[in-house]
Scaffold this motif. Sequence first.
Motif, short mmCIF file in Angstrom:
data_model
loop_
_atom_site.label_atom_id
_atom_site.label_comp_id
_atom_site.label_asym_id
_atom_site.label_seq_id
_atom_site.Cartn_x
_atom_site.Cartn_y
_atom_site.Cartn_z
N THR A 78 0.44 -1.17 0.13
CA THR A 78 -0.31 -0.06 0.06
C THR A 78 0.63 1.19 0.08
N PRO A 79 0.47 2.73 -0.16
CA PRO A 79 1.42 3.16 -0.39
C PRO A 79 1.97 4.55 1.15
N GLN A 80 0.98 3.84 2.43
CA GLN A 80 1.38 3.85 3.49
C GLN A 80 2.87 3.17 3.91
N GLN A 81 2.44 1.69 3.27
CA GLN A 81 3.66 0.31 3.86
C GLN A 81 4.76 1.43 2.58
N VAL A 82 4.74 1.34 1.85
CA VAL A 82 6.00 2.58 0.88
C VAL A 82 6.49 3.62 1.45
N ALA A 83 5.37 4.38 1.85
CA ALA A 83 6.12 5.29 3.13
C ALA A 83 6.74 5.54 4.27
N ARG A 84 6.37 4.43 4.64
CA ARG A 84 7.25 3.78 5.63
C ARG A 84 8.65 3.16 5.68
N GLU A 85 8.49 2.71 4.86
CA GLU A 85 9.63 2.08 4.26
C GLU A 85 11.02 2.83 3.51
N ILE A 86 10.28 4.18 3.07
CA ILE A 86 11.17 5.87 2.34
C ILE A 86 11.41 6.56 3.58
N ARG A 87 10.60 6.03 4.81
CA ARG A 87 11.32 7.18 5.52
C ARG A 87 12.37 6.76 6.32
N GLY A 88 12.12 5.11 6.66
CA GLY A 88 12.77 4.40 6.82
C GLY A 88 14.69 4.72 6.87
N ARG A 89 14.75 4.34 5.33
CA ARG A 89 15.84 4.64 5.31
C ARG A 89 16.60 5.65 4.65
N LEU A 90 15.62 7.29 4.90
CA LEU A 90 15.59 9.03 4.64
C LEU A 90 16.27 9.25 6.26
N ALA A 91 15.67 7.79 7.10
CA ALA A 91 16.12 8.60 8.88
C ALA A 91 17.30 8.88 8.75
N SER A 92 18.10 8.52 8.54
CA SER A 92 20.17 8.30 8.84
C SER A 92 19.83 9.53 7.40
N LYS A 93 19.75 9.64 6.66
CA LYS A 93 20.07 11.19 5.87
C LYS A 93 19.69 12.25 5.84
N ALA A 94 18.78 12.44 6.54
CA ALA A 94 17.75 13.70 6.42
C ALA A 94 17.65 13.98 8.18
N HIS A 95 17.19 15.01 7.32
CA HIS A 95 16.61 15.84 9.30
C HIS A 95 14.60 15.85 9.36
N ASP A 96 14.66 14.30 10.58
CA ASP A 96 13.71 13.79 10.87
C ASP A 96 12.63 14.11 9.18
N PRO A 97 12.79 13.22 9.10
CA PRO A 97 11.57 13.32 7.64
C PRO A 97 10.54 12.45 7.61
N GLN A 98 9.38 12.81 7.17
CA GLN A 98 7.96 12.47 7.21
C GLN A 98 8.16 12.38 5.52
N VAL A 99 7.23 11.10 5.35
CA VAL A 99 7.03 11.05 3.57
C VAL A 99 5.35 10.86 3.35
N ILE A 100 5.50 11.17 2.33
CA ILE A 100 3.93 10.57 1.66
C ILE A 100 3.33 10.42 0.43
N VAL A 101 3.29 9.28 -0.08
CA VAL A 101 2.95 9.23 -1.12
C VAL A 101 1.83 8.23 -1.51
N ARG A 102 1.51 8.30 -2.28
CA ARG A 102 0.08 8.91 -3.00
C ARG A 102 -0.19 7.79 -4.31
#
Length: 328
Positions: free
Chosen positions: A86-110
């Motif tokens: 689902t888009p929500q599952q993909v958003a969580r995966e992207i956020r997890g990968r960016l967590a160590s590179k970006a400052h408190d990232p939040q991701v929305i997938v539509r």
Amino acid sequence: MKKPVSFSDVLTNATEYGSVIGRGDALDITVFEAPPAVLFGSTFTGGVGSGAGASQRAADLPAQVVGADGRIDVPFAGQVDAAGLTPQQVAREIRGRLASKAHDPQVIVRLARNTTSAVTIVGDVASSGRVPLSTRGERLLDVIASVGGVRQPVGKTTIQVTRGAKVEAMPLEAIIKDPRQNVRLQADDVVTVLFQPYSFTVLGAARVNQEIPFEGTGLTLSQALGRMGGLADERANPKGVFIFRYEDPELFAKEGEAAPPTKDGKVPVIYRVNMRDAKTLFVAQSFPIYNKDVIYVSNAPLADFNKFLQAVSQIVYPIAVIQTSTIF
């Protein structure tokens, strides 16, 4: 006789669509980064719950099309699995990968473009095409309405649904009258709108010998007799009206051995009707005529003899004339 087809009985296995991503779908991805931003540059100010002067960085990525391998490419996150999620599952995966590179990232997938979870509608409609499914769970009449509706009268229109190897049809009027028949569609269903596809054939000692179309709402034997002009009084045998039809073998499970089925798994059946019996007229008002039925009216016992006399008279009369002319 077989029971009329019911969509609610034969098309009940459709699962409600849940925004599952498929190969070929396009995704819109937005990444928000709290200040101080590290990876993403554009500024987004304000918003619900934001304090005075609060700002955060947001980046709208180009539409990502899910490839044949089921993945998408996301900057700084690499290849991410998307197909079957689902888009929500993909958003969580992207956020997890960016967590160590970006400052408190939040991701929305539509899900921007749905190409895999769609149904096809063709036939006598205002506009044929593919209709995407949504989380609403589109039903049969929803899809028909979305393409502009049917072009022919409702009473003369039949709806055919193809799901895998299963093909079933029902009159549109029956679907409208019974909400249970307005079934939920699933991905890759094919809806075909047909204008008056049903017909029966009349042969023998009837007023007409031809194929006669009838509406999808159905026809009774009494109505069929009326449309074919009734029996030919001068040569028909009222006791010999026959209806030829292919029935389902299940109808004869309790009757013992039936005739061998055809390649389609149907059993040939002949119904005989005695129109001299007054009770038959009541039965004829409820006896259904099905598509591709053949109604045959046999000749009266003396009809063939009368044909013989007519044939003989055509031969004897000229001979008598020749003999009379010779004598005189």
